[in-house]
Write an enzyme that holds these catalytic residues in place. Structure first.
Site, PDB file in Angstrom:
ATOM      1  N   LYS A   1     -77.536 -41.689 -15.456  1.00 53.98           N
ATOM      2  CA  LYS A   1     -76.523 -40.841 -15.692  1.00 53.98           C
ATOM      3  C   LYS A   1     -77.149 -39.516 -16.347  1.00 53.98           C
ATOM      4  O   LYS A   1     -77.997 -39.241 -17.056  1.00 53.98           O
ATOM      5  CB  LYS A   1     -75.217 -41.342 -16.841  1.00 53.98           C
ATOM      6  CG  LYS A   1     -74.657 -42.298 -16.290  1.00 53.98           C
ATOM      7  CD  LYS A   1     -73.768 -42.088 -15.168  1.00 53.98           C
ATOM      8  CE  LYS A   1     -72.667 -41.411 -15.674  1.00 53.98           C
ATOM      9  NZ  LYS A   1     -71.457 -42.216 -16.126  1.00 53.98           N
TER      10      LYS A   1
ATOM     11  N   CYS B   1     -58.923   1.995 -28.881  1.00 52.21           N
ATOM     12  CA  CYS B   1     -59.428   0.595 -29.307  1.00 52.21           C
ATOM     13  C   CYS B   1     -60.816   0.426 -29.060  1.00 52.21           C
ATOM     14  O   CYS B   1     -61.293   0.293 -27.835  1.00 52.21           O
ATOM     15  CB  CYS B   1     -58.618  -0.157 -28.417  1.00 52.21           C
ATOM     16  SG  CYS B   1     -59.082  -2.262 -29.107  1.00 52.21           S
TER      17      CYS B   1
ATOM     18  N   CYS C   1     -53.514  -5.232 -25.425  1.00 49.94           N
ATOM     19  CA  CYS C   1     -53.493  -4.287 -26.397  1.00 49.94           C
ATOM     20  C   CYS C   1     -53.297  -3.250 -26.084  1.00 49.94           C
ATOM     21  O   CYS C   1     -53.600  -2.726 -24.810  1.00 49.94           O
ATOM     22  CB  CYS C   1     -55.030  -4.456 -27.399  1.00 49.94           C
ATOM     23  SG  CYS C   1     -55.173  -2.617 -28.027  1.00 49.94           S
TER      24      CYS C   1
ATOM     25  N   ASP D   1     -66.956 -20.060  13.095  1.00 53.02           N
ATOM     26  CA  ASP D   1     -65.783 -20.870  13.032  1.00 53.02           C
ATOM     27  C   ASP D   1     -64.584 -20.122  13.939  1.00 53.02           C
ATOM     28  O   ASP D   1     -63.737 -21.026  14.528  1.00 53.02           O
ATOM     29  CB  ASP D   1     -65.252 -20.277  11.633  1.00 53.02           C
ATOM     30  CG  ASP D   1     -66.196 -20.908  10.332  1.00 53.02           C
ATOM     31  OD1 ASP D   1     -67.207 -21.736  10.867  1.00 53.02           O
ATOM     32  OD2 ASP D   1     -66.006 -20.569   9.439  1.00 53.02           O
TER      33      ASP D   1
ATOM     34  N   ASP E   1     -62.326 -22.406  15.846  1.00 54.52           N
ATOM     35  CA  ASP E   1     -60.787 -22.465  15.936  1.00 54.52           C
ATOM     36  C   ASP E   1     -60.207 -22.445  17.263  1.00 54.52           C
ATOM     37  O   ASP E   1     -58.929 -23.016  17.700  1.00 54.52           O
ATOM     38  CB  ASP E   1     -60.119 -21.352  14.862  1.00 54.52           C
ATOM     39  CG  ASP E   1     -60.922 -21.386  13.707  1.00 54.52           C
ATOM     40  OD1 ASP E   1     -61.115 -22.691  13.158  1.00 54.52           O
ATOM     41  OD2 ASP E   1     -60.692 -20.624  12.825  1.00 54.52           O
TER      42      ASP E   1
ATOM     43  N   TYR F   1     -72.739 -43.762   0.981  1.00 57.48           N
ATOM     44  CA  TYR F   1     -73.701 -44.237   0.580  1.00 57.48           C
ATOM     45  C   TYR F   1     -74.047 -45.684   0.563  1.00 57.48           C
ATOM     46  O   TYR F   1     -75.193 -46.292   0.074  1.00 57.48           O
ATOM     47  CB  TYR F   1     -73.553 -43.948  -1.337  1.00 57.48           C
ATOM     48  CG  TYR F   1     -72.421 -44.594  -1.883  1.00 57.48           C
ATOM     49  CD1 TYR F   1     -72.366 -45.765  -1.760  1.00 57.48           C
ATOM     50  CD2 TYR F   1     -71.566 -43.545  -2.466  1.00 57.48           C
ATOM     51  CE1 TYR F   1     -71.214 -46.394  -2.285  1.00 57.48           C
ATOM     52  CE2 TYR F   1     -70.483 -44.080  -3.215  1.00 57.48           C
ATOM     53  CZ  TYR F   1     -70.159 -45.244  -3.092  1.00 57.48           C
ATOM     54  OH  TYR F   1     -69.077 -45.712  -3.636  1.00 57.48           O
TER      55      TYR F   1
ATOM     56  N   ASP G   1     -69.306 -37.422  -7.914  1.00 58.21           N
ATOM     57  CA  ASP G   1     -68.389 -37.361  -8.806  1.00 58.21           C
ATOM     58  C   ASP G   1     -67.156 -37.540  -8.226  1.00 58.21           C
ATOM     59  O   ASP G   1     -66.491 -36.417  -8.151  1.00 58.21           O
ATOM     60  CB  ASP G   1     -68.735 -36.713 -10.119  1.00 58.21           C
ATOM     61  CG  ASP G   1     -67.755 -37.055 -11.416  1.00 58.21           C
ATOM     62  OD1 ASP G   1     -67.369 -38.260 -11.273  1.00 58.21           O
ATOM     63  OD2 ASP G   1     -68.008 -36.419 -12.464  1.00 58.21           O
TER      64      ASP G   1
ATOM     65  N   CYS H   1     -53.229  -5.715 -32.097  1.00 60.05           N
ATOM     66  CA  CYS H   1     -54.274  -6.005 -31.660  1.00 60.05           C
ATOM     67  C   CYS H   1     -55.502  -6.309 -32.988  1.00 60.05           C
ATOM     68  O   CYS H   1     -55.503  -5.799 -33.922  1.00 60.05           O
ATOM     69  CB  CYS H   1     -55.069  -4.540 -31.115  1.00 60.05           C
ATOM     70  SG  CYS H   1     -56.731  -4.865 -30.563  1.00 60.05           S
TER      71      CYS H   1
ATOM     72  N   GLU I   1     -80.534 -41.419  -4.954  1.00 57.73           N
ATOM     73  CA  GLU I   1     -79.686 -40.280  -4.363  1.00 57.73           C
ATOM     74  C   GLU I   1     -78.774 -39.776  -5.514  1.00 57.73           C
ATOM     75  O   GLU I   1     -78.719 -40.511  -6.494  1.00 57.73           O
ATOM     76  CB  GLU I   1     -79.129 -40.944  -3.230  1.00 57.73           C
ATOM     77  CG  GLU I   1     -78.009 -42.124  -3.567  1.00 57.73           C
ATOM     78  CD  GLU I   1     -77.846 -42.967  -2.309  1.00 57.73           C
ATOM     79  OE1 GLU I   1     -78.659 -43.277  -1.819  1.00 57.73           O
ATOM     80  OE2 GLU I   1     -76.584 -43.211  -2.443  1.00 57.73           O
TER      81      GLU I   1
ATOM     82  N   LYS J   1     -75.257 -39.406  -7.679  1.00 56.83           N
ATOM     83  CA  LYS J   1     -74.209 -40.285  -8.145  1.00 56.83           C
ATOM     84  C   LYS J   1     -73.011 -39.070  -7.835  1.00 56.83           C
ATOM     85  O   LYS J   1     -72.923 -38.106  -8.676  1.00 56.83           O
ATOM     86  CB  LYS J   1     -74.229 -40.898  -9.277  1.00 56.83           C
ATOM     87  CG  LYS J   1     -72.878 -41.827  -9.649  1.00 56.83           C
ATOM     88  CD  LYS J   1     -73.247 -42.496 -10.891  1.00 56.83           C
ATOM     89  CE  LYS J   1     -71.992 -43.456 -10.887  1.00 56.83           C
ATOM     90  NZ  LYS J   1     -70.681 -43.141 -11.246  1.00 56.83           N
TER      91      LYS J   1
ATOM     92  N   CYS K   1     -57.871  -2.822 -33.127  1.00 52.99           N
ATOM     93  CA  CYS K   1     -57.417  -1.387 -33.374  1.00 52.99           C
ATOM     94  C   CYS K   1     -56.102  -1.526 -34.243  1.00 52.99           C
ATOM     95  O   CYS K   1     -55.553  -0.469 -34.475  1.00 52.99           O
ATOM     96  CB  CYS K   1     -57.543  -0.590 -32.392  1.00 52.99           C
ATOM     97  SG  CYS K   1     -56.399  -1.008 -31.025  1.00 52.99           S
TER      98      CYS K   1
HETATM   99  S1  IVH Z   1     -73.518 -47.541  -4.780  1.00 51.77           S
HETATM  100  C1  IVH Z   1     -73.310 -51.861  -5.180  1.00 51.77           C
HETATM  101  N1  IVH Z   1     -74.138 -45.006  -4.666  1.00 51.77           N
HETATM  102  O1  IVH Z   1     -70.408 -45.155  -8.611  1.00 51.77           O
HETATM  103  C2  IVH Z   1     -73.578 -50.494  -5.397  1.00 51.77           C
HETATM  104  N2  IVH Z   1     -72.191 -45.584  -5.716  1.00 51.77           N
HETATM  105  O2  IVH Z   1     -70.347 -46.898 -10.874  1.00 51.77           O
HETATM  106  C3  IVH Z   1     -72.183 -49.672  -5.470  1.00 51.77           C
HETATM  107  N3  IVH Z   1     -70.984 -43.561  -6.701  1.00 51.77           N
HETATM  108  O3  IVH Z   1     -67.861 -47.212  -7.544  1.00 51.77           O
HETATM  109  C4  IVH Z   1     -72.399 -48.344  -5.304  1.00 51.77           C
HETATM  110  N4  IVH Z   1     -72.435 -42.214  -6.100  1.00 51.77           N
HETATM  111  O4  IVH Z   1     -67.857 -44.925  -6.348  1.00 51.77           O
HETATM  112  C5  IVH Z   1     -73.407 -45.892  -5.140  1.00 51.77           C
HETATM  113  N5  IVH Z   1     -74.948 -42.509  -4.466  1.00 51.77           N
HETATM  114  C6  IVH Z   1     -74.004 -43.587  -4.778  1.00 51.77           C
HETATM  115  C7  IVH Z   1     -72.735 -43.461  -5.497  1.00 51.77           C
HETATM  116  C8  IVH Z   1     -72.262 -44.247  -6.025  1.00 51.77           C
HETATM  117  C9  IVH Z   1     -71.101 -42.294  -6.591  1.00 51.77           C
HETATM  118  C10 IVH Z   1     -70.168 -44.431  -7.334  1.00 51.77           C
HETATM  119  C11 IVH Z   1     -69.406 -45.376  -6.457  1.00 51.77           C
HETATM  120  C12 IVH Z   1     -68.973 -46.583  -7.436  1.00 51.77           C
HETATM  121  C13 IVH Z   1     -69.561 -46.085  -8.803  1.00 51.77           C
HETATM  122  C14 IVH Z   1     -70.218 -47.245  -9.498  1.00 51.77           C
END
Ligand code: IVH
Length: 674
Positions: free
Chosen positions: A317, A435, A429, A35, A39, A228, A120, A411, A116, A118, A414
């Site tokens: 999910k 204690c 405490c 790093d 830098d 994605y 968050d 406390c 892949e 999902k 004690c």
């Molecule tokens: S594909 C037509 N791939 O999930 C397909 N979405 O509920 C569109 N998201 O708004 C999405 N990881 O923000 C896709 N690997 C992934 C994802 C992903 C997160 C989110 C995305 C989308 C929401 C859909």
């Protein structure tokens, strides 16, 4: 060549180098320079640009944050709508998804699915024109989003310039911006210390950080990006599957996840889901499920869309990490240093697969800041192996008889007075060593694995020993007789004998462990190691001055004062004397003198168990030789040490081709370097 041309050439070379290192760091996950070197390059470019502002270009790495705050976000129309996904919550639902696809395609041939995580975070669209970052927008309602170009520009893992030659003139990348867990925790810790608002979860943190009108604020937040998919492109790509698409994006320098695969059956997708679920807690970012996509673009097209979601994809999910429940009562737990922690007693609720009955409320400042009352419906969060916490109250559901949470004046254990200093968020405490709650916690800490490592002296046993008044402080552990232990419930002759042996064995230790074990406030494992290395002898530490302590790296005024106060306390000195009289000792050269740093800059991962040494001992030994011992295998891992019954780390290491060492080879290595 003119002077200016020369400078321009240097600038271009520096930019190319920095872009290359960004690519290796963010996209390939294998940085090739430290790093500090990065830098240095970056600063060199910054300095040159400062002296030659006429040569600054928009796509130059230091120009990520430049623009002034906006007064509002402009609207962006998505030329191709940004869709959402249908959800599935169990195996039956994805099997149904699979069946629907076969039915609709009227085929019996195997269908390939790309899977892949999902992510968050927040969905974004990023447009590149002629390979240069042009515009970024939120999803909004799918048709119209907000222009967050200047905020997304500040995210280092979003390249300003793409790599390669055959890039469409216009290319819209779609993906997720998120806040990694480490950055999220660091952000919240700082926010708590400075009495600012904290974020409930990493997703809110990412959304809140992108919603800033001042890009300087966004730039200060640790955000990252994963792509994605794509939206609009000026020319169609010579690509026929989702897998090829992600590979292509990666080649253009766009970050995609390594946690991706293609399977030819839904059963295999289910297996991947289960593996991903076990990995979930170890990933450095949050994911809330797995996305399954039909891999073939031609099949995707045949399947088409229903309202706002594609028929060819589904979000499978994970169990939610946040749930609603009712706060029934609040108790106060007394910690090792007397700190009172409010603990929420909840209506039992299943969070991410585990029943949660208790959750921490951290301290009273947090309780007030979050405005939580007894009787409230609250959001409980359990993420990874972090203790469940109460995130917020749902104010609309507050019952009329909800009760304010108040700090007890005495406390609960004690009955000594509770004192809260105006400078501290925690109340304590004042009972100190009388204690029994503090006694218990001090002894548990002393016996724990990273401290004196007394095998068999677990929490339950410590509680029983203190409750029966057999032990009041850590020194008294060493006066215990086997017979006294046998008389405790559920303790046989054999386990009592083993415990006595473990207590005896713990007497041979290291200075660093001892300093950590005695429990000086805010002196953790790393600080204890630092102190041992610097002072080498216990009495040198005990008689050190504030100036000497402050001169050490990473030791600030608070910790220095804690150290001085600890050794100033007569009772503490007496206990230390007693411990030493019992024969606790350490080899003064082993623990303090640096070994040959054969493993400097190496990252080592340990998996399985070993017959000659404990994992903890191996770790210490490796660290003494300069290695960094990590819990997860990545491309950056130098070696994986493999013992009996190794875990998934071995699989990962084999996948990545990381060199493996067995116990014998390890011993040879350690001896060679001693
Ligand atoms: S594909 C037509 N791939 O999930 C397909 N979405 O509920 C569109 N998201 O708004 C999405 N990881 O923000 C896709 N690997 C992934 C994802 C992903 C997160 C989110 C995305 C989308 C929401 C859909």
């Amino acid at each position: 060549m003119s002077h200016n041309e020369k400078i321009k050439q240097t600038l271009d070379a520096l930019k190319a180098q920095i872009n290359e290192h960004n690519y290796r760091y963010y996209v390939l996950d294998t940085p090739t320079i430290p790093d500090a070197e990065y830098d240095r390059l970056f600063r060199q470019l910054q300095d040159l640009e400062k002296n030659h502002p006429e040569l600054i270009t928009e796509d130059s790495p230091p120009q990520r944050v430049g623009d002034k705050p906006l007064s509002e976000f402009a609207e962006v129309q998505h030329e191709i709508p940004m869709l959402s996904l249908d959800n599935a919550f169990n195996e039956a639902e994805i099997f149904n998804f699979n069946k629907r696809i076969f039915d609709r395609l009227k085929t019996l041939d195997a269908i390939n699915y790309a899977v892949e995580p999902k992510f968050d975070g927040v969905a974004v669209s990023i447009v590149y024109e002629h390979g240069k970052f042009k515009r970024a927008a939120t999803r909004g309602d799918g048709q119209t989003g907000e222009d967050i170009t200047q905020n997304v520009r500040t995210i280092s893992s979003v390249p300003l310039v793409l790599r390669g030659k055959t890039i469409p003139d216009k290319l819209e990348i779609r993906g997720e911006i998120y806040m990694p867990l480490e950055g999220f925790n660091r952000y919240n810790q700082r926010a708590v210390a400075e009495n600012e608002k904290i974020f409930a979860n990493p997703r809110n943190a990412a959304a809140g950080s992108l919603r800033q009108l001042d890009p300087n604020i966004t730039a200060s937040r640790p955000l990252e990006f994963f792509a994605y998919g794509i939206g609009l492109t000026s020319e169609s790509l010579a690509i026929t599957t989702h897998k090829e698409l992600l590979d292509q994006l990666q080649q253009w320098g766009i970050r995609v996840t390594t946690e991706r695969a293609v399977f030819s059956s839904i059963e295999a997708c289910q297996k991947f889901y289960e593996t991903l679920l076990t990995k979930r807690e170890k990933l450095p970012y949050e994911i809330d499920g797995m996305v399954i996509k039909v891999n073939d673009f031609s099949l995707q097209q045949k399947l088409g869309f229903v309202s706002r979601a594609p028929r060819w994809a589904i979000a499978y999910k994970f169990p939610a990490q946040e749930e609603l429940t009712v706060l029934k009562a609040v108790d106060f737990q007394v910690g090792r240093t007397g700190a009172l922690t409010p603990v929420a007693r909840l209506e039992p609720v299943k969070v991410a697969g585990v029943i949660v009955r208790n959750a921490t409320l951290h301290n009273m400042d947090e309780v007030h800041r979050k405005n939580i009352f007894i009787g409230d419906t609250v959001i409980v969060r359990r993420a990874g192996d972090v203790i469940p916490e109460v995130v917020a109250a749902v104010l609309e559901r507050r019952p009329i008889n909800a009760m304010k949470i108040t700090l007890p004046t005495h406390c609960p254990v004690c009955h000594s007075a509770v004192i809260q200093k105006s400078t501290e968020a925690v109340a304590r405490c004042s009972g100190g060593l009388i204690c029994s709650a503090q006694q218990k916690e001090a002894i548990k800490h002393f016996a724990s694995r990273k401290a004196m490592d007394i095998d068999g002296l677990g929490d339950k046993l410590v509680e029983a020993l203190v409750d029966k008044e057999l032990v009041h402080n850590v020194a008294e552990i060493y006066s215990l007789k086997q017979q006294q232990i046998v008389e405790l419930e559920r303790m046989g002759e054999k386990s009592a004998g083993n415990l006595i042996q473990a207590i005896e064995a713990s007497k041979q230790t290291t200075l660093a462990r001892f300093i950590f074990a005695i429990g000086i406030r805010e002196v953790g494992e790393a600080t204890a190691k630092l102190l041992a290395k610097h002072f080498k002898k216990l009495d040198k530490l005990m008689t050190s001055s504030i100036e000497e302590l402050l001169s050490l790296p990473d030791i600030g005024p608070v910790v220095s004062e804690n150290i001085l106060n600890f050794f100033h306390e007569k009772q503490n000195r007496k206990i230390i004397d007693k411990l030493l009289q019992h024969g606790i000792s350490w080899n003064e050269t082993m623990d303090t003198v640096e070994k040959d740093q054969l493993l400097r800059d190496k990252t080592v991962v340990i998996t399985g168990s070993f017959s000659n040494m404990s994992r903890e001992e191996i770790r210490e030994d490796l660290e003494r030789r300069g290695a960094k011992v990590s819990g997860t295998v990545s491309k950056k891992t130098s070696y994986v040490i493999v013992g009996e019954a190794p875990g998934s780390k071995l699989t990962k290491a084999t996948e990545l081709g990381i060199p493996l060492l067995d116990e014998k080879q390890l011993l040879v290595l350690l001896q060679r370097s001693s």
